[in-house]
Enzyme design. Sequence first.
Site, PDB file in Angstrom:
ATOM      1  N   ASN A 135       0.843  -1.203   0.000  1.00  0.00           N
ATOM      2  CA  ASN A 135       0.000   0.000   0.000  1.00  0.00           C
ATOM      3  C   ASN A 135       0.871   1.243   0.000  1.00  0.00           C
ATOM      4  OD1 ASN A 135       0.478   0.849   2.834  1.00  0.00           O
ATOM      5  ND2 ASN A 135      -0.409  -1.169   3.228  1.00  0.00           N
ATOM      6  N   ASP A 170      -4.491  -6.111   5.161  1.00  0.00           N
ATOM      7  CA  ASP A 170      -5.558  -6.916   5.773  1.00  0.00           C
ATOM      8  C   ASP A 170      -5.625  -8.308   5.163  1.00  0.00           C
ATOM      9  OD1 ASP A 170      -6.803  -5.310   7.791  1.00  0.00           O
ATOM     10  OD2 ASP A 170      -7.364  -3.945   6.179  1.00  0.00           O
ATOM     11  N   ILE A 174      -3.247  -7.506  14.232  1.00  0.00           N
ATOM     12  CA  ILE A 174      -2.203  -7.379  15.268  1.00  0.00           C
ATOM     13  C   ILE A 174      -2.679  -6.456  16.390  1.00  0.00           C
ATOM     14  CG2 ILE A 174       0.230  -6.838  15.680  1.00  0.00           C
ATOM     15  CD1 ILE A 174       0.629  -7.052  12.596  1.00  0.00           C
ATOM     16  N   PHE A 217      -4.474   3.338  14.810  1.00  0.00           N
ATOM     17  CA  PHE A 217      -4.796   4.356  13.815  1.00  0.00           C
ATOM     18  C   PHE A 217      -5.996   3.852  13.013  1.00  0.00           C
ATOM     19  CE2 PHE A 217      -1.716   7.869  13.045  1.00  0.00           C
ATOM     20  CZ  PHE A 217      -0.901   7.653  14.136  1.00  0.00           C
ATOM     21  N   LYS A 257     -13.924   1.348  15.030  1.00  0.00           N
ATOM     22  CA  LYS A 257     -12.659   0.602  15.188  1.00  0.00           C
ATOM     23  C   LYS A 257     -12.183   0.646  16.628  1.00  0.00           C
ATOM     24  CE  LYS A 257     -10.824   0.450  10.565  1.00  0.00           C
ATOM     25  NZ  LYS A 257     -10.176   1.167   9.499  1.00  0.00           N
ATOM     26  N   LYS A 297     -11.697  -2.969  18.186  1.00  0.00           N
ATOM     27  CA  LYS A 297     -10.332  -3.447  18.433  1.00  0.00           C
ATOM     28  C   LYS A 297      -9.971  -3.383  19.913  1.00  0.00           C
ATOM     29  CE  LYS A 297      -8.777  -2.814  13.785  1.00  0.00           C
ATOM     30  NZ  LYS A 297      -7.739  -3.410  12.952  1.00  0.00           N
TER      31      LYS A 297
HETATM   32  O1  PMT Z   1       3.129   5.947   6.532  1.00  0.00           O
HETATM   33  P1  PMT Z   1       2.669   7.311   6.089  1.00  0.00           P
HETATM   34  O2  PMT Z   1       2.883   7.554   4.617  1.00  0.00           O
HETATM   35  O3  PMT Z   1       3.245   8.403   6.957  1.00  0.00           O
HETATM   36  O4  PMT Z   1       1.081   7.374   6.279  1.00  0.00           O
HETATM   37  C1  PMT Z   1       0.536   7.339   7.567  1.00  0.00           C
HETATM   38  C2  PMT Z   1      -0.686   6.411   7.627  1.00  0.00           C
HETATM   39  C3  PMT Z   1      -1.812   6.983   6.760  1.00  0.00           C
HETATM   40  C4  PMT Z   1      -0.322   5.003   7.155  1.00  0.00           C
HETATM   41  C5  PMT Z   1      -1.093   6.367   9.150  1.00  0.00           C
HETATM   42  O5  PMT Z   1      -1.444   7.648   9.573  1.00  0.00           O
HETATM   43  C6  PMT Z   1      -2.257   5.407   9.372  1.00  0.00           C
HETATM   44  O6  PMT Z   1      -3.419   5.724   9.207  1.00  0.00           O
HETATM   45  N1  PMT Z   1      -1.948   4.140   9.764  1.00  0.00           N
HETATM   46  C7  PMT Z   1      -2.896   3.035   9.907  1.00  0.00           C
HETATM   47  C8  PMT Z   1      -3.215   2.449   8.564  1.00  0.00           C
HETATM   48  C9  PMT Z   1      -4.193   1.269   8.650  1.00  0.00           C
HETATM   49  O7  PMT Z   1      -3.831   0.164   8.405  1.00  0.00           O
HETATM   50  O8  PMT Z   1      -5.378   1.601   9.082  1.00  0.00           O
HETATM   51  P2  PMT Z   1      -6.625   0.556   9.229  1.00  0.00           P
HETATM   52  O9  PMT Z   1      -7.782   1.452   9.492  1.00  0.00           O
HETATM   53  O10 PMT Z   1      -6.662  -0.338   8.058  1.00  0.00           O
HETATM   54  O11 PMT Z   1      -6.239  -0.288  10.509  1.00  0.00           O
HETATM   55  C10 PMT Z   1      -6.646   0.077  11.818  1.00  0.00           C
HETATM   56  C11 PMT Z   1      -5.571  -0.264  12.823  1.00  0.00           C
HETATM   57  O12 PMT Z   1      -5.379  -1.665  12.898  1.00  0.00           O
HETATM   58  C12 PMT Z   1      -4.211   0.331  12.519  1.00  0.00           C
HETATM   59  O13 PMT Z   1      -3.631   0.751  13.730  1.00  0.00           O
HETATM   60  C13 PMT Z   1      -3.432  -0.840  11.928  1.00  0.00           C
HETATM   61  O14 PMT Z   1      -2.031  -0.740  12.210  1.00  0.00           O
HETATM   62  C14 PMT Z   1      -4.052  -2.015  12.662  1.00  0.00           C
HETATM   63  N2  PMT Z   1      -4.046  -3.272  11.899  1.00  0.00           N
HETATM   64  C15 PMT Z   1      -4.719  -3.363  10.717  1.00  0.00           C
HETATM   65  C16 PMT Z   1      -4.750  -4.569  10.064  1.00  0.00           C
HETATM   66  C17 PMT Z   1      -4.097  -5.690  10.622  1.00  0.00           C
HETATM   67  N3  PMT Z   1      -4.098  -6.857  10.006  1.00  0.00           N
HETATM   68  N4  PMT Z   1      -3.437  -5.554  11.784  1.00  0.00           N
HETATM   69  C18 PMT Z   1      -3.409  -4.372  12.432  1.00  0.00           C
HETATM   70  O15 PMT Z   1      -2.798  -4.262  13.511  1.00  0.00           O
END
Ligand code: PMT
Length: 388
Positions: A198, A267, A295, A311, A325, A329
Site C-alpha cells: 500500500n 488486511d 495485530i 490508527f 474501530k 479493536k
Molecule cells: O506511513 P505514512 O505515509 O506516513 O502514512 C501514515 C498512515 C496513513 C499510514 C497512518 O497515519 C495510518 O493511518 N496508519 C494506519 C493504517 C491502517 O492500516 O489503518 P486501518 O484502518 O486499516 O487499521 C486500523 C488499525 O489496525 C491500525 O492501527 C493498523 O495498524 C491495525 N491493523 C490493521 C490490520 C491488521 N491486520 N493488523 C493491524 O494491527
Amino acid sequence: MSGGIAAYKSCELVRLLQQAGHEVRVMTTPNALRFVSPLTLQTLSGRPVRSDLFSHSEESEISHIELADWAEVVLIAPATAGLLARLAHGMADELVATVCLATRAPLVVAPAMNVNMYEHPATQANLDTLAKRGVHIVGPDTGELACGWEGAGRLVALEQLVAAVDRVTAEPTLAGEVFLITAGPTEEPLDPVRVLVNRSSGRMGFALGEEAARRGAEVVLVAGPVSLPTPAGVDRIDVQTAAQMQDAVLQALGRATVVIKAAAVADYRPETSEGQKMKRGASDWTIRLVPNPDILAEVARRKGSRTVVGFAAETQDVLGNARQKLEQKGCDLIVANDVSRPDVGFNVDRNEVWIIGPATSEVVHVPAATKREVAARILDRVRELRRA
Ligand code: PMT
C-alpha cells in the site's frame, strides 16, 4: 568542527540548526579551516568563528571557558579520528578539545572519516570510552566515501544531527516508558518479484518514534519496507509481511508500556506465494486472498496496564468508522485520518488527525501540521492518559 572533508557540510548544518531555533557559535580545530573558510562560517552563524586557543584577538572577545559555559549543547560535526582520540584521552591541546573538557553541556559527536580509520581498534576503543562517558554518538553512515573507499565513515544526514541536538535538549517527560511503535506498509509476496503493498511511507510512525525518543522514552520501532533513516535513539526492527510484523510486535510486547500501531498492515495476503516468477501468458492469473491476523486487536487483548493506540485510515465517514474501530479493536485511543486527501495522510509530510478515546465521545482534533507536530500532539494525549 574538526578537519575532515565533511566539514563543508557543516556550513549547511549551521543554517539548519538556526532554522530549528538554536543560536549557533562555531568553533573549529585549526585543521578544519583548511577545508572551509572562517568567513563562510562567520557569515552563516553571524558570530566570530573560534579556532585558536591562544589568539589574543579572539580571547579578548570571549574566553574558551566562557564558550564552554555558554553552550547548552556541544555538537562536533564532523568528528575526525584525531579529535575523537583527543576527547577520549581528555586532552586540552587545542580549542575544541579544551572546550569539550571544560563544558558541562551534553556532547554530541558525529564521526566522519575513512572506513579503515573508523574501523581501527583505536578509534573503536575511543568511541566506546566516549559512549560510556555519556557522549551521544550519531553515525557514521555507510556508503561511498570522499576518499574513494566504500563503507562506514560518512557523516550522517544533517537532519539527524539537528534531531540529536533536539533530543538532548528536550524535557524527558516520557522517561521510564517503553514505546513499541509500528510504521510503514507490509508487503505480501505473490511470487519472488511481485508484492501486494500500500501507499504508506512510514513517516507517521517514524515521527512518533523520533518524538517519543526525544522525550526520553525507550523506543522499539517495527518498520515495514520503507526508505527512511532510523531516528536517533530508536531501536529498529525491519519486517516485510504482516505475519513478520505480528511476530516482532508480540516478541517486543513484554516490556512495552505503550503500543502505537501506525503501520498500514495488509488486511489480506495471497493464499499462496509462487516459488518461481510467474511467467506472462495468455490466460488470467487469479489470486485468492486470505485475511491476515489483526495485530492491534491481538495486542489490545493482552493489554494489561499498557496504553494501546491504533490508527484508522479512512476514506469516508472518518470519525464514524474510527469510533467503530476503537470499540471493535479494544484500544485506548484511535487516531483517525482521511487517507483520500492528497495533502495529508499517506506518503506526504503532513497529516490532520482526530484522536478519539478512551470514550468514543472524547475527540481531540489536530489540524493539518507536519507529522512531527502531529506526533507531538498524540504523545501529549498518551501522556495525559498515562498520568491519569
Ligand atoms: O506511513 P505514512 O505515509 O506516513 O502514512 C501514515 C498512515 C496513513 C499510514 C497512518 O497515519 C495510518 O493511518 N496508519 C494506519 C493504517 C491502517 O492500516 O489503518 P486501518 O484502518 O486499516 O487499521 C486500523 C488499525 O489496525 C491500525 O492501527 C493498523 O495498524 C491495525 N491493523 C490493521 C490490520 C491488521 N491486520 N493488523 C493491524 O494491527
